[in-house]
Design an enzyme around this catalytic site. Structure first.
Site, PDB file in Angstrom:
ATOM      1  N   SER A   1     -19.621  55.119 -32.814  1.00  0.00           N
ATOM      2  CA  SER A   1     -19.860  54.065 -33.274  1.00  0.00           C
ATOM      3  C   SER A   1     -18.755  52.932 -33.238  1.00  0.00           C
ATOM      4  O   SER A   1     -17.563  53.480 -33.341  1.00  0.00           O
ATOM      5  CB  SER A   1     -20.547  54.200 -34.596  1.00  0.00           C
ATOM      6  OG  SER A   1     -21.455  54.973 -34.780  1.00  0.00           O
TER       7      SER A   1
HETATM    8  N1  SAH Z   1     -21.860  59.054 -35.577  1.00  0.00           N
HETATM    9  C1  SAH Z   1     -21.460  59.364 -34.389  1.00  0.00           C
HETATM   10  C2  SAH Z   1     -22.351  58.539 -33.369  1.00  0.00           C
HETATM   11  C3  SAH Z   1     -23.767  58.733 -33.349  1.00  0.00           C
HETATM   12  S1  SAH Z   1     -24.557  58.406 -31.832  1.00  0.00           S
HETATM   13  C4  SAH Z   1     -19.767  59.193 -34.409  1.00  0.00           C
HETATM   14  O1  SAH Z   1     -19.288  59.203 -35.200  1.00  0.00           O
HETATM   15  O2  SAH Z   1     -19.724  59.389 -33.166  1.00  0.00           O
HETATM   16  C5  SAH Z   1     -26.256  58.857 -32.198  1.00  0.00           C
HETATM   17  C6  SAH Z   1     -26.411  60.205 -32.166  1.00  0.00           C
HETATM   18  O3  SAH Z   1     -27.471  60.704 -32.880  1.00  0.00           O
HETATM   19  C7  SAH Z   1     -26.379  60.920 -30.786  1.00  0.00           C
HETATM   20  O4  SAH Z   1     -25.298  61.742 -30.686  1.00  0.00           O
HETATM   21  C8  SAH Z   1     -27.701  61.517 -30.833  1.00  0.00           C
HETATM   22  O5  SAH Z   1     -27.842  62.647 -30.078  1.00  0.00           O
HETATM   23  C9  SAH Z   1     -28.132  61.650 -31.984  1.00  0.00           C
HETATM   24  N2  SAH Z   1     -29.632  61.702 -32.395  1.00  0.00           N
HETATM   25  C10 SAH Z   1     -30.599  60.931 -31.879  1.00  0.00           C
HETATM   26  N3  SAH Z   1     -31.865  61.329 -32.539  1.00  0.00           N
HETATM   27  C11 SAH Z   1     -31.496  62.632 -33.331  1.00  0.00           C
HETATM   28  C12 SAH Z   1     -32.096  63.410 -33.918  1.00  0.00           C
HETATM   29  N4  SAH Z   1     -33.552  63.403 -34.248  1.00  0.00           N
HETATM   30  N5  SAH Z   1     -31.572  64.548 -34.888  1.00  0.00           N
HETATM   31  C13 SAH Z   1     -30.185  64.575 -34.542  1.00  0.00           C
HETATM   32  N6  SAH Z   1     -29.320  63.767 -33.864  1.00  0.00           N
HETATM   33  C14 SAH Z   1     -30.028  62.652 -33.081  1.00  0.00           C
END
Ligand code: SAH
Length: 217
Positions: A64
């Site tokens: 992000s």
């Molecule tokens: N917080 C992260 C950015 C997240 S991007 C950082 O600091 O870098 C969003 C993430 O959510 C992705 O890695 C994706 O794999 C995950 N995601 C999407 N759906 C999900 C689910 N149902 N359970 C767990 N993770 C999920």
């Protein structure tokens, strides 16, 4: 050629960008000054780690934008006693910031590769109060529930009911809500004895919250 800027100058610009976008909480700024975003970004995008931009990471996901990380963290109003759940470990950057401000952080991602890589960084950085788990975070972590704070870093179509159930009364959940590829709103939900109180922070754009486990790429 671009002029080389010093480490100190780069850090100042990074913090300035955060402040100018509304990240004003002293503790949040301090945590973001302490946790270097650089190691969370690998490959060709690494040199852009200090820009206020989301960037690609493995498995087709994104780290992000720092100011959004700051605003979401600030909205959680963390205390050092808090047990926090993050859904969407991604690079691990958000979890690392949370770990400086909370007692214990559980972070879940559906991609085992991301979890593995994030774990390795937490070890190197000696962030010992984070537990990273591979799983579908929409189910939360029933074994560890209830949580003082929950942060979802992928966009849900509605605030996930299962996660709300795992939030303590008095607890705060921050979640981007909206269809993927459309405008999403950053929602801050406070759980009271009578139900939920909602606040809207700003528009955001997150990758979608998906069901089940992901294929590692
Ligand atoms: N917080 C992260 C950015 C997240 S991007 C950082 O600091 O870098 C969003 C993430 O959510 C992705 O890695 C994706 O794999 C995950 N995601 C999407 N759906 C999900 C689910 N149902 N359970 C767990 N993770 C999920």
């Amino acid at each position: 050629m671009m002029a080389e800027i010093s480490e100190a100058e780069r850090k100042m610009q990074f913090l300035y960008a955060l402040r100018s976008k509304g990240v004003t909480d002293k503790n949040v700024l301090q945590a973001m000054e302490t946790i270097d975003r650089g190691p969370f970004i690998k490959g060709i995008f690494a040199e852009r780690a200090y820009e206020d931009m989301p960037l690609p990471i493995a498995c087709g996901q994104t780290i992000s934008q720092p100011s959004v990380v700051g605003l979401m963290t600030q909205a959680l109003k963390l205390s050092h006693r808090d047990k926090v759940l993050e859904v969407g470990t991604g690079s691990g950057y958000q979890a690392a910031i949370l770990s400086r401000l909370a007692r214990r952080v559980y972070t879940v991602d559906r991609h085992s590769r991301l979890v593995r890589e994030a774990r390795a960084l937490f070890d190197t950085m000696k962030l010992t109060n984070i537990t990273a788990i591979t799983g579908d975070g929409s189910f939360g972590l029933p074994d560890q529930a209830p949580f003082d704070r929950i942060i979802v870093t992928a966009a849900a179509e509605d605030p996930p009911g299962t996660l709300i159930d795992q939030l303590k009364v008095g607890g705060i959940m921050v979640v981007p809500v909206g269809q993927s590829n459309a405008v999403q709103h950053l929602i801050v939900a406070r759980k009271t004895e009578d139900g939920l109180e909602y606040d809207e922070l700003r528009q955001v754009r997150f990758v979608p919250l998906l069901e089940g486990l992901g294929k590692d790429t």
